[in-house]
Design a protein around this motif. Structure first.
Motif, PDB file in Angstrom:
ATOM      1  N   THR A   2       0.832  -1.200   0.000  1.00  0.00           N
ATOM      2  CA  THR A   2       0.000   0.000   0.000  1.00  0.00           C
ATOM      3  C   THR A   2       0.869   1.253   0.000  1.00  0.00           C
ATOM      4  N   ARG A   3       0.548   2.192  -0.902  1.00  0.00           N
ATOM      5  CA  ARG A   3       1.269   3.471  -0.891  1.00  0.00           C
ATOM      6  C   ARG A   3       0.367   4.515  -0.269  1.00  0.00           C
ATOM      7  N   ILE A   4       0.921   5.287   0.666  1.00  0.00           N
ATOM      8  CA  ILE A   4       0.139   6.301   1.375  1.00  0.00           C
ATOM      9  C   ILE A   4       0.716   7.678   1.066  1.00  0.00           C
ATOM     10  N   LEU A   5      -0.110   8.515   0.418  1.00  0.00           N
ATOM     11  CA  LEU A   5       0.340   9.849   0.011  1.00  0.00           C
ATOM     12  C   LEU A   5      -0.479  10.925   0.699  1.00  0.00           C
ATOM     13  N   ALA A 110      -0.343   1.007  10.522  1.00  0.00           N
ATOM     14  CA  ALA A 110      -0.080  -0.407  10.250  1.00  0.00           C
ATOM     15  C   ALA A 110      -1.326  -1.082   9.672  1.00  0.00           C
ATOM     16  N   GLN A 111      -2.493  -0.695  10.202  1.00  0.00           N
ATOM     17  CA  GLN A 111      -3.740  -1.273   9.689  1.00  0.00           C
ATOM     18  C   GLN A 111      -3.982  -0.869   8.242  1.00  0.00           C
ATOM     19  N   LEU A 112      -3.623   0.373   7.920  1.00  0.00           N
ATOM     20  CA  LEU A 112      -3.783   0.840   6.534  1.00  0.00           C
ATOM     21  C   LEU A 112      -2.898   0.015   5.599  1.00  0.00           C
ATOM     22  N   LEU A 113      -1.656  -0.180   6.031  1.00  0.00           N
ATOM     23  CA  LEU A 113      -0.697  -0.907   5.193  1.00  0.00           C
ATOM     24  C   LEU A 113      -1.108  -2.361   5.010  1.00  0.00           C
ATOM     25  N   ALA A 114      -1.739  -2.917   6.064  1.00  0.00           N
ATOM     26  CA  ALA A 114      -2.145  -4.312   6.011  1.00  0.00           C
ATOM     27  C   ALA A 114      -3.481  -4.499   5.298  1.00  0.00           C
ATOM     28  N   GLY A 115      -4.173  -3.385   5.055  1.00  0.00           N
ATOM     29  CA  GLY A 115      -5.534  -3.474   4.516  1.00  0.00           C
ATOM     30  C   GLY A 115      -5.590  -3.703   3.019  1.00  0.00           C
ATOM     31  N   ASP A 116      -6.804  -3.624   2.486  1.00  0.00           N
ATOM     32  CA  ASP A 116      -7.042  -3.975   1.082  1.00  0.00           C
ATOM     33  C   ASP A 116      -6.745  -2.890   0.071  1.00  0.00           C
ATOM     34  N   TRP A 117      -6.453  -1.703   0.506  1.00  0.00           N
ATOM     35  CA  TRP A 117      -6.269  -0.632  -0.463  1.00  0.00           C
ATOM     36  C   TRP A 117      -4.867  -0.658  -1.074  1.00  0.00           C
ATOM     37  N   ASP A 118      -4.800  -0.329  -2.355  1.00  0.00           N
ATOM     38  CA  ASP A 118      -3.509  -0.217  -3.032  1.00  0.00           C
ATOM     39  C   ASP A 118      -2.905   1.157  -2.776  1.00  0.00           C
ATOM     40  N   PHE A 119      -3.788   2.167  -2.728  1.00  0.00           N
ATOM     41  CA  PHE A 119      -3.359   3.554  -2.544  1.00  0.00           C
ATOM     42  C   PHE A 119      -4.206   4.229  -1.471  1.00  0.00           C
TER      43      PHE A 119
END
Ligand SMILES: Nc1ncnc2c1ncn2[C@@H]1O[C@H](COP(=O)(O)OP(=O)(O)OP(=O)(O)O)[C@@H](O)[C@H]1O
Ligand SMILES: Nc1ncnc2c1ncn2[C@@H]1O[C@H](COP(=O)(O)OP(=O)(O)OP(=O)(O)O)[C@@H](O)[C@H]1O
Ligand SMILES: [Mg+2]
Ligand SMILES: [Mg+2]
Lengths: 253, 253
Positions: A2-5, A110-119
């Motif tokens: 997951t990329r977080i911008l 961490a939950q965001l990175l582990a979740g289903d979203w690509d971006f």
């Protein structure tokens, strides 16, 4: 991965929300499962996509753990694969109940990175306050929109210093994904000069894509939808489509 | 009787600073001794008039009483009768050392009213946080710039609610001097619609003067001067001259 911008600038009205909405929409249209987090209590991204808030204060619920990312995220009505965490309540502007050193920040990331979203794309308010700091703490990369007008240059330097200082305390530094020139008017010398100046002083960071001033983008917002649906052949829509392509081509945040 | 006007809106980039600078300049040119207080740590009003800061943190010095209004105010180089209190240091964004209930707020306001200025114009940041609250606490009247685009309408309602709530705790309520329509583009339907809507819902508060989008105003800022000197015959300059006349004609804040 997951990329977080984060989309951040303390200068007002430079196109943070318009960029968050349209980058989110075009990433989703490109097949990326995308979450747009609206961290501005003004909620322009939320209303700009006509998203129904699930609760009055999603950020509060996340913080206390009474709900998680996927239960709070809502679909953007007209964009498949785009979900939105709607804006915090106005009370969050003071944010005193949150401390950015809290492990909760890291857990939620961490939950965001582990979740289903690509971006994940995060819209933030025109401040360097706690909500923007939260956006930067969650993100791997930041896009700094810079309006092609005078004050924008000064604001850019301050923004980069802020990120530099924040990075002193981070294990993994926040990447400046890019400086996005926005609200460009080719017929105005001032506008052209700002582009030249930013490209001269920040040659590796100035993104190739420039967003032109295009009323279609403002009109789309007034209809509570992204220009990708409202005016897909407009210059503004094309520019954001190209921005999404440019961001996808980066092999890093 | 000194009139103190705050220019406030939590929405970014709606022309707060441009309004503060040009209203200040044209009041001064009309013969009013005018003080422009830059309460935005971004300091756009300060740099937009090329004013040299006397110290790094004028607000801090005022607060502790180590200096007073007249010793800290600096002349705007190109506008007679216009003085500027330059912007607070970035540290003031957190403002925790100030409490708005402090008697210091009232003392400083009393000093302004007793001082030599006919008009005080206060520029504030794009937030509803402590620095904006300070501007509203010092002021008798507030001008709310509203950009002729969609999100501006939503922001306006929030702003009026904020003022209403603040007035619940004030002996003398803060007057809404007026709603100023800014960045108007006559060729865009959206722009025209916002004007009609604001005038329809706020007939007594919408100011007669409308500020058109005019590159001369942005260019003047990039030259660190007001359009009254840089491009006095431009549409933008004329509009602000008319705004100053309209404000002078009010017999109240
Ligand atoms: N490229 C563009 N062309 C035309 N209008 C635009 C463009 N980008 C943004 N706008 C309009 O300009 C205004 C400000 O843009 P936007 O709200 O995206 O900025 P922002 O940086 O998020 O503002 P804030 O600091 O208040 O959060 C909005 O009305 C928006 O619709
Ligand atoms: N009427 C106008 N015509 C053209 N450009 C304008 C006009 N008013 C303001 N601008 C330009 O638009 C940008 C935003 O205006 P300004 O800085 O005055 O808004 P602001 O509300 O003070 O922003 P912030 O919320 O960041 O404090 C600036 O680059 C300014 O020079
Ligand atoms: Mg925004
Ligand atoms: Mg300003």
């Amino acid at each position: 991965m997951t990329r977080i911008l984060a989309i951040a600038s303390q200068k007002g009205g430079v196109g943070k929300t318009t960029t968050a909405v349209h980058l989110g929409a075009y990433l989703a249209l490109a097949g990326q499962r995308t979450l747009l987090i609206d961290l501005d209590p003004q909620g322009n991204a939320t209303s700009g996509l006509s998203v129904e808030p699930p609760v009055a204060d999603p950020l509060g619920e996340l913080w206390t753990g009474s709900a998680d990312w996927s239960s709070l995220a809502r679909p953007a009505p007209e964009v498949d694969r785009l979900q939105v965490l709607t804006s915090p309540s106005r009370a969050r502007e003071s944010f005193e109940s949150f401390t950015l050193r809290s492990s909760r920040v890291t857990e939620l990331r961490a939950q965001l990175l582990a979740g289903d979203w690509d971006f994940v794309v995060i819209d933030s308010p025109p401040t360097l306050g706690p909500l923007t700091s939260l956006a930067l703490a969650w993100a791997d990369g930041v896009i700094i929109p810079v309006q092609c007008e005078y004050f924008a240059m000064e604001g850019l330097t301050q923004m980069l210093e802020t990120i530099g200082r924040a990075n002193a305390g981070r294990a993994i530094p926040l990447e400046v994904t890019g400086i996005l020139l926005t609200l460009f008017s080719e017929s105005f010398e001032l506008s052209v000069e700002v582009v030249e100046e930013v490209r001269k002083y920040f040659p590796d960071k100035a993104l190739q894509t420039i967003i032109p001033r295009d009323i279609a983008l403002a009109e789309a917002a007034s209809h509570g939808t992204a220009a990708s649906g409202y005016a897909p052949r407009s210059r503004g829509a094309w520019a954001y489509l190209n921005l999404a392509k440019e961001i996808l081509a980066h092999d890093h945040a």
